[in-house]
Design a protein around this motif. Structure first.
Motif, PDB file in Angstrom:
ATOM      1  N   GLY A  17      -0.065  -3.424   4.048  1.00  0.00           N
ATOM      2  CA  GLY A  17       0.810  -1.818   4.206  1.00  0.00           C
ATOM      3  C   GLY A  17       0.264  -1.034   4.628  1.00  0.00           C
ATOM      4  O   GLY A  17      -1.036  -1.383   4.567  1.00  0.00           O
ATOM      5  N   ASP A  18       0.129  -0.195   2.961  1.00  0.00           N
ATOM      6  CA  ASP A  18      -0.245   1.478   3.312  1.00  0.00           C
ATOM      7  C   ASP A  18      -1.189   1.308   2.284  1.00  0.00           C
ATOM      8  O   ASP A  18      -0.389   1.420   0.925  1.00  0.00           O
ATOM      9  CB  ASP A  18       1.022   2.309   3.005  1.00  0.00           C
ATOM     10  N   PRO A  19      -2.495   1.160   2.765  1.00  0.00           N
ATOM     11  CA  PRO A  19      -3.272   0.989   0.991  1.00  0.00           C
ATOM     12  C   PRO A  19      -3.152   2.316   0.000  1.00  0.00           C
ATOM     13  O   PRO A  19      -3.794   2.449  -1.357  1.00  0.00           O
ATOM     14  CB  PRO A  19      -4.809   0.408   1.557  1.00  0.00           C
ATOM     15  N   THR A  20      -3.023   3.206   0.988  1.00  0.00           N
ATOM     16  CA  THR A  20      -2.728   4.360  -0.139  1.00  0.00           C
ATOM     17  C   THR A  20      -2.067   4.361  -0.985  1.00  0.00           C
ATOM     18  O   THR A  20      -2.039   4.886  -2.327  1.00  0.00           O
ATOM     19  CB  THR A  20      -2.923   5.834   0.993  1.00  0.00           C
ATOM     20  N   ALA A  21      -0.802   4.059   0.111  1.00  0.00           N
ATOM     21  CA  ALA A  21       0.884   4.075  -1.081  1.00  0.00           C
ATOM     22  C   ALA A  21       0.184   2.675  -2.689  1.00  0.00           C
ATOM     23  O   ALA A  21       0.863   2.452  -3.675  1.00  0.00           O
ATOM     24  CB  ALA A  21       1.548   3.493  -0.286  1.00  0.00           C
ATOM     25  N   ALA A  22      -1.186   1.600  -1.607  1.00  0.00           N
ATOM     26  CA  ALA A  22      -0.910   0.029  -3.066  1.00  0.00           C
ATOM     27  C   ALA A  22      -1.482   0.950  -4.319  1.00  0.00           C
ATOM     28  O   ALA A  22      -1.055   1.136  -4.988  1.00  0.00           O
ATOM     29  CB  ALA A  22      -2.048  -0.348  -2.805  1.00  0.00           C
ATOM     30  N   ILE A  23      -2.253   2.556  -3.699  1.00  0.00           N
ATOM     31  CA  ILE A  23      -3.752   3.374  -5.269  1.00  0.00           C
ATOM     32  C   ILE A  23      -2.423   3.624  -6.056  1.00  0.00           C
ATOM     33  O   ILE A  23      -2.617   3.634  -7.127  1.00  0.00           O
ATOM     34  CB  ILE A  23      -4.579   3.771  -4.311  1.00  0.00           C
ATOM     35  N   GLY A  24      -1.589   4.654  -5.499  1.00  0.00           N
ATOM     36  CA  GLY A  24      -0.472   5.437  -6.099  1.00  0.00           C
ATOM     37  C   GLY A  24      -0.052   4.606  -6.812  1.00  0.00           C
ATOM     38  O   GLY A  24       0.782   5.020  -8.104  1.00  0.00           O
ATOM     39  N   ALA A  25       0.649   3.880  -6.243  1.00  0.00           N
ATOM     40  CA  ALA A  25       1.742   2.564  -7.835  1.00  0.00           C
ATOM     41  C   ALA A  25       1.148   1.862  -7.776  1.00  0.00           C
ATOM     42  O   ALA A  25       1.522   1.744  -9.196  1.00  0.00           O
ATOM     43  CB  ALA A  25       2.294   1.683  -6.268  1.00  0.00           C
ATOM     44  N   SER A  26      -0.115   1.145  -8.023  1.00  0.00           N
ATOM     45  CA  SER A  26      -0.859   0.647  -9.235  1.00  0.00           C
ATOM     46  C   SER A  26      -1.359   1.845 -10.255  1.00  0.00           C
ATOM     47  O   SER A  26      -1.190   1.650 -11.356  1.00  0.00           O
ATOM     48  CB  SER A  26      -2.381   0.210  -8.771  1.00  0.00           C
ATOM     49  N   ASP A  27      -1.447   3.413 -10.343  1.00  0.00           N
ATOM     50  CA  ASP A  27      -1.931   3.826 -10.871  1.00  0.00           C
ATOM     51  C   ASP A  27      -0.308   4.263 -11.808  1.00  0.00           C
ATOM     52  O   ASP A  27      -0.384   4.714 -13.316  1.00  0.00           O
ATOM     53  CB  ASP A  27      -2.389   5.479 -10.471  1.00  0.00           C
ATOM     54  N   GLN A  28       0.639   4.540 -11.050  1.00  0.00           N
ATOM     55  CA  GLN A  28       1.497   4.523 -11.842  1.00  0.00           C
ATOM     56  C   GLN A  28       2.807   3.309 -12.652  1.00  0.00           C
ATOM     57  O   GLN A  28       2.673   3.566 -13.146  1.00  0.00           O
ATOM     58  CB  GLN A  28       2.946   4.378 -11.148  1.00  0.00           C
ATOM     59  N   SER A  29       1.694   2.404 -12.220  1.00  0.00           N
ATOM     60  CA  SER A  29       1.995   0.588 -13.217  1.00  0.00           C
ATOM     61  C   SER A  29       1.000   0.481 -14.168  1.00  0.00           C
ATOM     62  O   SER A  29       1.902   0.350 -15.099  1.00  0.00           O
ATOM     63  CB  SER A  29       1.840  -0.091 -12.007  1.00  0.00           C
ATOM     64  N   ARG A  30       0.246   1.661 -14.000  1.00  0.00           N
ATOM     65  CA  ARG A  30      -0.913   1.358 -15.420  1.00  0.00           C
ATOM     66  C   ARG A  30      -0.349   2.411 -16.505  1.00  0.00           C
ATOM     67  O   ARG A  30      -0.979   2.343 -17.803  1.00  0.00           O
ATOM     68  CB  ARG A  30      -1.633   1.424 -14.212  1.00  0.00           C
ATOM     69  N   ARG A  31       0.392   3.885 -15.915  1.00  0.00           N
ATOM     70  CA  ARG A  31       0.358   5.328 -16.867  1.00  0.00           C
ATOM     71  C   ARG A  31       1.836   4.111 -17.698  1.00  0.00           C
ATOM     72  O   ARG A  31       2.156   4.272 -18.832  1.00  0.00           O
ATOM     73  CB  ARG A  31       0.909   5.943 -15.698  1.00  0.00           C
ATOM     74  N   LEU A  32       2.745   3.974 -16.857  1.00  0.00           N
ATOM     75  CA  LEU A  32       3.691   3.282 -17.379  1.00  0.00           C
ATOM     76  C   LEU A  32       3.726   2.299 -18.142  1.00  0.00           C
ATOM     77  O   LEU A  32       4.573   1.753 -19.706  1.00  0.00           O
ATOM     78  CB  LEU A  32       4.843   2.425 -16.613  1.00  0.00           C
ATOM     79  N   SER A  33       2.830   1.478 -18.489  1.00  0.00           N
ATOM     80  CA  SER A  33       2.092   0.271 -19.000  1.00  0.00           C
ATOM     81  C   SER A  33       1.115  -0.060 -18.604  1.00  0.00           C
ATOM     82  O   SER A  33       0.288  -0.911 -18.614  1.00  0.00           O
ATOM     83  CB  SER A  33       3.049  -1.419 -18.489  1.00  0.00           C
TER      84      SER A  33
END
Length: 662
Positions: free
Chosen positions: A543-559
């Protein structure tokens, strides 16, 4: 006694290692003097049960609190271990590049042997039980080593549970009321003092010996024990009285009697969830209102959207707060399992929020933290703080419930406990543990077919079997999809079942549909960390690798301490590969591989990213470690696991050729 047992069963190598009890090494029946260093002993215990070689960076993270030279201290410990274990004929401390392992294949290691033991007959069970001389690494504690503490706690739970299960199997082979059976029952109660089945079994044994007075004495003592912990002993007494009731229907009456409806206790056992009350946060000076009330409402709403807990409504908690009840008193009044409370203060241009999560019955603090931010836009700041509070409360309760479930005998679990026992096994990420997790999720679904998260957990175990290629990929992809579908049927507002469906669709090659389901999961609950992680996982491959980085960062911020943290980090690494940022990819992949439960696909990501970054020797070291576990593993196996686009697959093919995984 345990040392004598080890001496009697000395292997051909002459070397034995006791870990179940105080750590002890013997050679040819003679106890060896261990160095005084507690960290050296911890290192020995960790490596002795490690299923594969361990990276030096992982060992440094585990045992050293960032001293001046952690690798130097590790080298010193390894040199002392060589002096203890090695002989001129056999070097047992093996180092290969950056990894370390112990060669103990021909030695007796009680913890390893206990874990491998099969049920067998009564004599075999007695031999297995004799291996347990105490808790795993008994008496060994380290200061300021949180990673080691977490690992040690999990190991102790595992071996305590294994000891209890072995004890129960041996009891099942013995006549009730024998001296041996009574001794085993005493041991069971020592390991699990609040296990209803253990108390009932002991009462049965005492009754078999015609000792009614002893039964009454035990009932009274057990009732006092339960009361001291704030636990209800009435179900145990009721079950005992029902079992002792002499009146039984005749066969004719039994055939014509209507089936009894399920008791309220049985219904509660099937449908219960952990309950949480979020009490109104207080403002400065103990006042209420304003930002504090707004944050309370926000946290209640967000936790409710996760649908993992039974959350008391805002009106109830605010009404009790108006009566001046403390959080603990309100928790008892509401009959909840957990109470969260806190306060919000503004100090100049700073906002400080303190939060506490307490177990209602015991008043034990499960988690507490303080969050401080520059005030700026107050509502934006509280939104960010709310994210962290919601994720922390949810994760801490889940971890507490997992740890509680693992200490209970499997046959005594209700649906909620079986689900959390399944999570405990699932997060080990091995084929055997995954199979155990599946059994517990199936139990949870059987006990409560309306439990959406149990269906999602069952789906994930099938997903793992397919993804890791442990079993037939196509059939388990279908099973993952079917279990997720059942979860959607019973609770389509639970983000976890949309997460499970999204992952199942990805397995079946429906990338766009998978992204749509995962987007719905995070729309239902923006605080659902696993939803953001799964979006990163899918985007990172095709998919979109830039979106992947943003989603990874958000998942780690949350947990930030999630059991799937290795996947969050690995997804970011794959996204950097597709962006041509190979150094960044290698750095993130190494962080993923350093996680204690990282599986072979994560190690392969690290090996390939290092190769792309030109760090070929490090990549080859990881490749060699992979091949020791799976000799046939190659780039084709890696690409069968994931779903990269053509360009991404070509990059990884090029990397594999450099490190011998082609």
């Amino acid at each position: 006694m345990e040392s004598a047992l080890l001496a009697q069963t000395t292997p051909e190598s002459g070397l034995s290692l006791r870990l179940l009890g105080p750590i002890e090494v013997t050679r040819d029946g003679v106890v060896l003097a261990l160095p005084a260093s507690r960290k050296l002993r911890a290192l020995l215990g960790y490596l002795a049960v490690a299923p594969r070689p361990v990276g030096r960076s992982r060992l440094c993270e585990l045992l050293w609190d960032l001293p001046n030279d952690p690798r130097g201290e590790l080298r010193w410990c390894l040199s002392k271990l060589r002096g203890l274990l090695d002989t001129p004929q056999r070097h047992r401390v093996a180092t290969d590049g950056d990894s370390v392992a112990l060669d103990l294949a021909d030695c007796l290691v009680d913890a390893v042997d206990a874990g491998r033991a099969e049920a067998g007959d009564a004599e075999q069970l007695r031999r297995t039980l004799a291996l347990f001389g105490g808790d795993f690494l008994e008496g060994l504690e380290l200061d300021r080593c949180p990673h080691f503490d977490s690992w040690l706690l999990a190991q102790r739970r595992h071996f305590r549970d294994l000891r209890t299960a072995t004890l129960q199997r041996l009891l099942a082979t013995l006549p009730a009321g024998t001296d041996e059976a009574l001794a085993l029952l005493d041991g069971w109660l020592e390991l699990a003092p609040f296990d209803t089945r253990a108390h009932l079994a002991l009462l049965d044994a005492l009754a078999a010996r015609s000792q009614p007075g002893a039964c009454e004495d035990h009932l009274a003592a057990a009732a006092r024990l339960f009361a001291a912990e704030g636990l209800d002993f009435a179900p145990v007494r009721a079950a005992w009285l029902a079992a002792r009731r002499p009146a039984r229907p005749t066969p004719a009456e039994a055939r014509t009697a209507a089936p009894a409806p399920p008791s309220s206790l049985e219904h509660f056992a099937a449908a219960r969830r952990a309950a949480l009350a979020v009490m109104p946060f207080q403002g400065g000076g103990g006042a209420r209102g304003g930002l504090a009330d707004g944050l309370t409402q926000d946290v209640i709403t967000r936790i409710a959207k996760l649908r993992s807990l039974f959350v008391i409504a805002r009106g109830s908690v605010f009404a009790l707060a108006e009566q001046g009840l403390s959080p603990q008193e309100a928790g008892r009044r509401l009959d909840v399992d957990y109470v969260a409370s806190g306060d919000v203060r503004q100090d100049g241009n700073r906002i400080l929020v303190t939060v506490e999560l307490v177990e209602a019955k015991s008043a034990r603090i499960v988690w507490a933290d303080a969050f401080e931010h520059a005030s700026g836009e107050a509502f934006a700041v509280l939104d960010a703080i709310g994210d962290r509070i919601v994720a922390s409360v949810d994760n801490e309760i889940e971890a507490t419930e997992r740890n509680r479930a693992i200490l209970k005998p499997p046959g005594s679990l209700d649906a909620w406990e079986a689900y959390h026992r399944g999570l405990w096994h699932m997060y080990r990420f091995t084929q055997a543990e995954n199979a155990q997790a599946r059994q517990f999720f199936e139990t949870a679904v059987r006990l409560d077919p309306t439990f959406g998260r149990a269906h999602a957990g069952l789906s994930f175990t099938h997903w793992q079997s397919a993804f890791q290629q442990w079993e037939d990929r196509d059939s388990h992809s279908d099973l993952a999809y079917a279990a997720a579908g059942q979860g959607l049927l019973v609770d389509d507002r639970d983000p976890a079942v949309h997460w499970a469906m999204g992952r199942a669709l990805w397995l079946r090659g429906s990338g766009d549909a998978a992204l749509a389901e995962l987007a719905q999961a995070v729309d239902l609950s923006p605080n659902f960390a696993l939803g953001h992680y799964a979006l990163s996982f899918v985007h990172s491959q095709s998919g979109d690798p830039t979106a992947a980085i943003g989603a990874s960062d958000q998942s780690r911020r949350l947990s930030p301490f999630d059991p799937l943290l290795f996947g969050m980090l690995g997804s970011r690494a794959m996204a950097h590969v597709r962006l041509g940022q190979f150094e960044e990819a290698a750095d993130w992949a190494l962080k993923a591989a350093a996680r204690p439960n990282a599986h072979i696909a994560i190690l392969a990501i690290a090996a390939l990213c290092l190769a792309l970054a030109g760090r070929v020797d490090e990549g080859r070291s990881f490749a060699a470690s992979i091949r020791r576990t799976q000799p046939a593993y190659d780039i084709d196996a890696f690409l069968r696991t994931f779903r990269f686009d053509a360009e991404g697959a070509a990059l990884f093919h090029r990397a594999a050729a450099r490190i011998g995984l082609g």
